[in-house]
Design a protein around this motif. Structure first.
Motif, PDB file in Angstrom:
ATOM      1  N   THR A 337     -40.344 -43.629   0.517  1.00  0.00           N
ATOM      2  CA  THR A 337     -39.231 -43.592   1.466  1.00  0.00           C
ATOM      3  C   THR A 337     -38.922 -44.975   2.045  1.00  0.00           C
ATOM      4  OG1 THR A 337     -40.699 -43.016   3.307  1.00  0.00           O
ATOM      5  CG2 THR A 337     -39.684 -41.197   2.107  1.00  0.00           C
ATOM      6  N   LYS A 338     -39.916 -45.844   2.080  1.00  0.00           N
ATOM      7  CA  LYS A 338     -39.666 -47.201   2.600  1.00  0.00           C
ATOM      8  C   LYS A 338     -38.669 -47.931   1.706  1.00  0.00           C
ATOM      9  CE  LYS A 338     -42.137 -51.200   4.487  1.00  0.00           C
ATOM     10  NZ  LYS A 338     -41.271 -52.252   3.946  1.00  0.00           N
ATOM     11  N   VAL A 339     -38.888 -47.857   0.390  1.00  0.00           N
ATOM     12  CA  VAL A 339     -37.944 -48.469  -0.549  1.00  0.00           C
ATOM     13  C   VAL A 339     -36.583 -47.776  -0.444  1.00  0.00           C
ATOM     14  CG1 VAL A 339     -37.452 -48.890  -2.994  1.00  0.00           C
ATOM     15  CG2 VAL A 339     -39.793 -49.127  -2.127  1.00  0.00           C
ATOM     16  N   GLU A 340     -36.619 -46.461  -0.361  1.00  0.00           N
ATOM     17  CA  GLU A 340     -35.386 -45.671  -0.281  1.00  0.00           C
ATOM     18  C   GLU A 340     -34.551 -46.076   0.932  1.00  0.00           C
ATOM     19  OE1 GLU A 340     -34.466 -41.004   0.823  1.00  0.00           O
ATOM     20  OE2 GLU A 340     -36.156 -41.425  -0.502  1.00  0.00           O
ATOM     21  N   VAL A 341     -35.156 -46.044   2.109  1.00  0.00           N
ATOM     22  CA  VAL A 341     -34.437 -46.305   3.353  1.00  0.00           C
ATOM     23  C   VAL A 341     -33.934 -47.743   3.420  1.00  0.00           C
ATOM     24  CG1 VAL A 341     -34.754 -46.544   5.852  1.00  0.00           C
ATOM     25  CG2 VAL A 341     -35.520 -44.468   4.685  1.00  0.00           C
ATOM     26  N   GLU A 342     -34.798 -48.694   3.081  1.00  0.00           N
ATOM     27  CA  GLU A 342     -34.410 -50.100   3.190  1.00  0.00           C
ATOM     28  C   GLU A 342     -33.340 -50.470   2.166  1.00  0.00           C
ATOM     29  OE1 GLU A 342     -38.024 -52.316   2.949  1.00  0.00           O
ATOM     30  OE2 GLU A 342     -38.636 -51.832   5.020  1.00  0.00           O
ATOM     31  N   THR A 343     -33.437 -49.905   0.962  1.00  0.00           N
ATOM     32  CA  THR A 343     -32.468 -50.241  -0.091  1.00  0.00           C
ATOM     33  C   THR A 343     -31.082 -49.696   0.219  1.00  0.00           C
ATOM     34  OG1 THR A 343     -34.224 -50.258  -1.767  1.00  0.00           O
ATOM     35  CG2 THR A 343     -31.959 -50.081  -2.555  1.00  0.00           C
ATOM     36  N   ILE A 344     -31.004 -48.439   0.605  1.00  0.00           N
ATOM     37  CA  ILE A 344     -29.671 -47.845   0.822  1.00  0.00           C
ATOM     38  C   ILE A 344     -29.006 -48.382   2.072  1.00  0.00           C
ATOM     39  CG2 ILE A 344     -30.237 -45.746  -0.448  1.00  0.00           C
ATOM     40  CD1 ILE A 344     -30.610 -44.295   2.176  1.00  0.00           C
ATOM     41  N   SER A 345     -29.805 -48.835   3.066  1.00  0.00           N
ATOM     42  CA  SER A 345     -29.213 -49.291   4.327  1.00  0.00           C
ATOM     43  C   SER A 345     -28.866 -50.773   4.333  1.00  0.00           C
ATOM     44  CB  SER A 345     -30.158 -48.993   5.494  1.00  0.00           C
ATOM     45  OG  SER A 345     -31.367 -49.710   5.355  1.00  0.00           O
ATOM     46  N   SER A 346     -29.407 -51.548   3.401  1.00  0.00           N
ATOM     47  CA  SER A 346     -29.150 -52.986   3.442  1.00  0.00           C
ATOM     48  C   SER A 346     -28.604 -53.557   2.135  1.00  0.00           C
ATOM     49  CB  SER A 346     -30.445 -53.746   3.796  1.00  0.00           C
ATOM     50  OG  SER A 346     -31.445 -53.507   2.816  1.00  0.00           O
ATOM     51  N   GLN A 347     -28.802 -52.845   1.019  1.00  0.00           N
ATOM     52  CA  GLN A 347     -28.345 -53.379  -0.265  1.00  0.00           C
ATOM     53  C   GLN A 347     -27.231 -52.527  -0.895  1.00  0.00           C
ATOM     54  OE1 GLN A 347     -31.596 -54.681  -2.946  1.00  0.00           O
ATOM     55  NE2 GLN A 347     -32.997 -54.220  -1.271  1.00  0.00           N
ATOM     56  N   VAL A 348     -27.358 -51.214  -0.786  1.00  0.00           N
ATOM     57  CA  VAL A 348     -26.347 -50.340  -1.377  1.00  0.00           C
ATOM     58  C   VAL A 348     -25.182 -50.130  -0.416  1.00  0.00           C
ATOM     59  CG1 VAL A 348     -25.902 -48.060  -2.368  1.00  0.00           C
ATOM     60  CG2 VAL A 348     -28.113 -49.176  -2.749  1.00  0.00           C
ATOM     61  N   LYS A 499     -26.385 -48.277 -11.800  1.00  0.00           N
ATOM     62  CA  LYS A 499     -25.182 -48.942 -12.295  1.00  0.00           C
ATOM     63  C   LYS A 499     -24.775 -50.127 -11.430  1.00  0.00           C
ATOM     64  CE  LYS A 499     -20.467 -47.804 -13.754  1.00  0.00           C
ATOM     65  NZ  LYS A 499     -19.441 -46.713 -13.815  1.00  0.00           N
ATOM     66  N   GLY A 500     -24.653 -51.312 -12.068  1.00  0.00           N
ATOM     67  CA  GLY A 500     -24.217 -52.503 -11.365  1.00  0.00           C
ATOM     68  C   GLY A 500     -25.196 -53.010 -10.326  1.00  0.00           C
ATOM     69  N   PHE A 501     -26.475 -52.693 -10.518  1.00  0.00           N
ATOM     70  CA  PHE A 501     -27.476 -53.030  -9.504  1.00  0.00           C
ATOM     71  C   PHE A 501     -28.707 -53.606 -10.202  1.00  0.00           C
ATOM     72  CE2 PHE A 501     -29.981 -52.151  -5.625  1.00  0.00           C
ATOM     73  CZ  PHE A 501     -29.021 -52.462  -4.667  1.00  0.00           C
ATOM     74  N   PRO A 502     -29.334 -54.636  -9.625  1.00  0.00           N
ATOM     75  CA  PRO A 502     -30.534 -55.192 -10.261  1.00  0.00           C
ATOM     76  C   PRO A 502     -31.708 -54.208 -10.203  1.00  0.00           C
ATOM     77  CG  PRO A 502     -30.202 -56.158  -8.089  1.00  0.00           C
ATOM     78  CD  PRO A 502     -28.975 -55.333  -8.378  1.00  0.00           C
ATOM     79  N   ASN A 503     -32.704 -54.455 -11.049  1.00  0.00           N
ATOM     80  CA  ASN A 503     -33.901 -53.611 -11.027  1.00  0.00           C
ATOM     81  C   ASN A 503     -34.558 -53.677  -9.654  1.00  0.00           C
ATOM     82  OD1 ASN A 503     -33.341 -53.176 -13.699  1.00  0.00           O
ATOM     83  ND2 ASN A 503     -34.918 -54.580 -14.470  1.00  0.00           N
ATOM     84  N   ILE A 504     -35.075 -52.524  -9.215  1.00  0.00           N
ATOM     85  CA  ILE A 504     -35.623 -52.418  -7.866  1.00  0.00           C
ATOM     86  C   ILE A 504     -37.148 -52.299  -7.940  1.00  0.00           C
ATOM     87  CG2 ILE A 504     -35.636 -51.031  -5.752  1.00  0.00           C
ATOM     88  CD1 ILE A 504     -32.846 -50.006  -6.629  1.00  0.00           C
ATOM     89  N   PRO A 505     -37.893 -53.217  -7.320  1.00  0.00           N
ATOM     90  CA  PRO A 505     -39.362 -53.090  -7.301  1.00  0.00           C
ATOM     91  C   PRO A 505     -39.773 -51.747  -6.704  1.00  0.00           C
ATOM     92  CG  PRO A 505     -38.686 -55.249  -6.508  1.00  0.00           C
ATOM     93  CD  PRO A 505     -37.444 -54.422  -6.618  1.00  0.00           C
ATOM     94  N   PHE A 506     -40.747 -51.075  -7.331  1.00  0.00           N
ATOM     95  CA  PHE A 506     -41.098 -49.708  -6.936  1.00  0.00           C
ATOM     96  C   PHE A 506     -42.587 -49.497  -7.155  1.00  0.00           C
ATOM     97  CE2 PHE A 506     -40.365 -44.947  -7.409  1.00  0.00           C
ATOM     98  CZ  PHE A 506     -39.879 -44.773  -6.123  1.00  0.00           C
ATOM     99  N   GLN A 507     -43.370 -49.956  -6.215  1.00  0.00           N
ATOM    100  CA  GLN A 507     -44.831 -49.869  -6.308  1.00  0.00           C
ATOM    101  C   GLN A 507     -45.315 -48.504  -5.827  1.00  0.00           C
ATOM    102  OE1 GLN A 507     -46.657 -52.272  -7.713  1.00  0.00           O
ATOM    103  NE2 GLN A 507     -44.891 -53.615  -7.984  1.00  0.00           N
ATOM    104  N   VAL A 508     -44.994 -47.486  -6.608  1.00  0.00           N
ATOM    105  CA  VAL A 508     -45.309 -46.105  -6.249  1.00  0.00           C
ATOM    106  C   VAL A 508     -45.908 -45.415  -7.468  1.00  0.00           C
ATOM    107  CG1 VAL A 508     -44.354 -43.889  -5.474  1.00  0.00           C
ATOM    108  CG2 VAL A 508     -43.461 -46.011  -4.527  1.00  0.00           C
ATOM    109  N   ASP A 509     -46.844 -44.520  -7.226  1.00  0.00           N
ATOM    110  CA  ASP A 509     -47.441 -43.758  -8.317  1.00  0.00           C
ATOM    111  C   ASP A 509     -46.390 -42.830  -8.929  1.00  0.00           C
ATOM    112  OD1 ASP A 509     -48.997 -42.367 -10.084  1.00  0.00           O
ATOM    113  OD2 ASP A 509     -50.264 -41.393  -8.587  1.00  0.00           O
ATOM    114  N   THR A 510     -46.060 -43.058 -10.187  1.00  0.00           N
ATOM    115  CA  THR A 510     -45.028 -42.250 -10.844  1.00  0.00           C
ATOM    116  C   THR A 510     -45.590 -41.427 -12.001  1.00  0.00           C
ATOM    117  OG1 THR A 510     -44.459 -44.108 -12.300  1.00  0.00           O
ATOM    118  CG2 THR A 510     -43.222 -43.896 -10.228  1.00  0.00           C
TER     119      THR A 510
END
Length: 531
Positions: A337-348, A499-510
């Motif tokens: 959620t940290k990546v989710e919240v920070e990405t959508i509120s400041s980059q997307v 789409k139209g977005f750089p790769n996003i670092p995602f240090q999460v167990d997937t």
């Protein structure tokens, strides 16, 4: 007097259960035959139960006994119980009107039934946003189809002991020669032979409501399939859910395909009752494709409780994003959620974000009272159970927001997103209640708890496409298709393919996360204003 009316009501329900017209059982495991709509309409009123005027008189009597103050907002338990009984009567009334081919009256009765049902659940009076309609809102459906450029159909789906009923409201179809189905994959003849669906010959007026009925598909039949469907979806290593997914498609969508094809429909708006509220129509399967591959899909509590307005997409909406990544009150942590919240509120998008200890009810209240946000995004645990609003909640840092408190937060926004919630099976009105009572025009929420490793990429992809999409429903469809078709993936600790977005670092167990599986992409449902 009240107890006499309730006793009379019980007697009427018992009489109707004995008078429901039924057809012979199908030979398949799950019955699916739909008689021709003309055949249904030709039934005499007496074969469908009581005269509508009898039901209307009882509704009026119950309304007078349980409502002395029309301006009262909060309802006592007794009055809420009466509102629930009135809701059941309206559903019965809708069935009687439909049997007599009075579909606009049936739609209006359904609308009042859904409103009364929500009033009983929330224990408060609902304000209708739309008047009754003399065409099942076909004029509005047509207006919205032209506004979005996506031909839209409104579909009422109701289950009962008397069978499964569909009332469809398509838009006006483009001019084309009668009898030619250029986009129909299954011809009229094969539909009749394979599924037992006799088709009317050139007697369906474009843009007018139509009705389909399966008398032998009861609520119990549907619930059994829904429970198996949801349970099997949780196994992301298999496709054991497909038989139930295809059965639900055969019941809910396939009977309407000729009308939908004729009007070239691209968006489906469902109004559903019972456990159908807690399954994603997007994951229904026709044997070759998922429903989401053909239509954008959304649900509404009812048309009269929805205000389908189209926001200005030229302006990027301000977003308030808040969430929990740490464990609180015994809940598991949500590291993505940290990546989710920070990405959508400041980059997307553009907005503010608050995480963990700053994710409090006071902070939410102060932010929304000092600034208008087009989107409020809460990445946190939430639970919606069937019994009552008091038992449904959204988890904050060290505190919970019960659903019966949400209206006091005044969350006036175009979209409220809950990205880690769970909705229980069992006549659940929680998400519908949230959509109506929160102040938000629409709600995007998950029907079951999906690993946050699968949720964050979907949310980022959804918001990435939202500003340019013709509607929120289409933005969600595009995000879900990006998962299904393998465009968005997680590889080498990165989210790829936005789409139209750089790769996003995602240090999460997937481990075990297969984004193509509908367990991940179909969990999210859009409720309310889908535009």
């Amino acid at each position: 007097m009240r107890y006499f009316l309730l006793w009379s009501l019980s007697l009427i329900f018992a009489m109707l259960s004995l008078n429901v017209p039924k057809s012979a059982r199908s030979q398949s495991n799950y019955p699916s035959r739909y008689p021709d709509s003309n055949e249904n309409h030709s039934r005499p009123p007496s074969s469908g139960g009581l005269d509508p005027f009898i039901i209307l008189n009882l509704i009026n009597s119950l309304s007078r006994s349980g409502n002395s103050d029309q301006q009262q907002v909060d309802l006592s338990p007794d009055i809420a119980e009466i509102r629930g009984q009135i809701g059941r009567l309206y559903f019965l009334l809708a069935r009687q009107y439909a049997v007599q081919n009075q579909l606009p009256q049936a739609c209006n009765a359904l609308e009042k039934g859904y409103s009364a049902e929500l009033e009983a659940y929330l224990r408060k009076r609902m304000r209708s946003l739309q008047p009754d309609s003399n065409d099942c809102y076909a004029t509005e459906v047509d207006r919205i189809s032209k506004l979005t450029g996506s031909p839209t159909a409104l579909i009422y789906v109701t289950t009962s002991k008397g069978g499964l009923e569909l009332i469809g409201v398509p838009p006006s179809s483009p001019n084309r020669p009668a009898g030619i189905f250029s986009r129909t994959r299954i011809g009229a003849k094969s539909l009749q032979e394979k599924f037992g669906i006799p088709l009317a010959q050139n007697n369906q007026t474009s843009g007018t409501p139509f009705r389909k009925v399966a008398y032998n598909v009861t609520t119990e039949d549907v619930d059994r399939v829904i429970i198996d469907f949801r349970n099997n979806l949780r196994d992301t290593s298999s496709e054991d859910f497909l038989p139930q997914s295809q059965q639900l498609y055969d019941w809910v969508v396939r009977p309407m395909e000729p009308e939908l094809e004729k009007s070239q429909v691209k968006t489906l708006v469902f109004v559903m009752n019972g456990n159908l509220r807690v399954v994603p129509p997007a994951a229904f399967h026709d044997g070759k494709r998922y429903l989401i591959e053909k239509y954008a899909v959304t649900t509404i509590p009812s048309w009269q409780l929805t205000e389908p307005n189209h926001p200005d997409r030229a302006l990027t909406p301000q977003i308030l994003a808040m969430g929990l990544s740490e464990s609180v009150e015994g809940w598991s942590p949500l590291p993505a959620t940290k990546v989710e919240v920070e990405t959508i509120s400041s980059q997307v998008l553009v907005g503010k974000n608050f995480m963990n200890s700053s994710f409090t009810k006071d902070n939410l209240r102060s932010q929304t009272s000092s600034q208008n946000f087009g989107i409020i995004h809460l990445a946190t645990h939430a639970k919606f159970v069937k019994q009552s609003p008091e038992e449904s909640f959204i988890q904050f840092w060290g505190d919970r927001l019960q659903m019966n408190q949400i209206s006091k937060m005044n969350l006036v926004t175009d979209l409220l997103t809950l990205s880690a919630c769970e909705t229980a099976v069992g006549q659940n009105l929680g998400l519908a209640g949230l959509a109506v009572d929160s102040g938000a025009k629409s709600v995007l929420a998950s029907l079951w708890t999906v690993s946050d490793a699968g949720t964050a990429p979907l949310m980022i992809r959804f918001y990435r496409g939202l500003p340019t999409a013709p509607s929120k429903a289409i933005a969600l469809q595009e995000a879900q298709l990006a998962f299904l078709h393998g465009e968005v993936t997680i590889k080498n600790n990165q989210i790829l393919g936005i789409k139209g977005f750089p790769n996003i670092p995602f240090q999460v167990d997937t481990r075990g996360v297969d984004l193509k599986h509908p367990y991940f992409w179909s969990s999210f449902t859009l409720i309310g204003n889908w535009l």
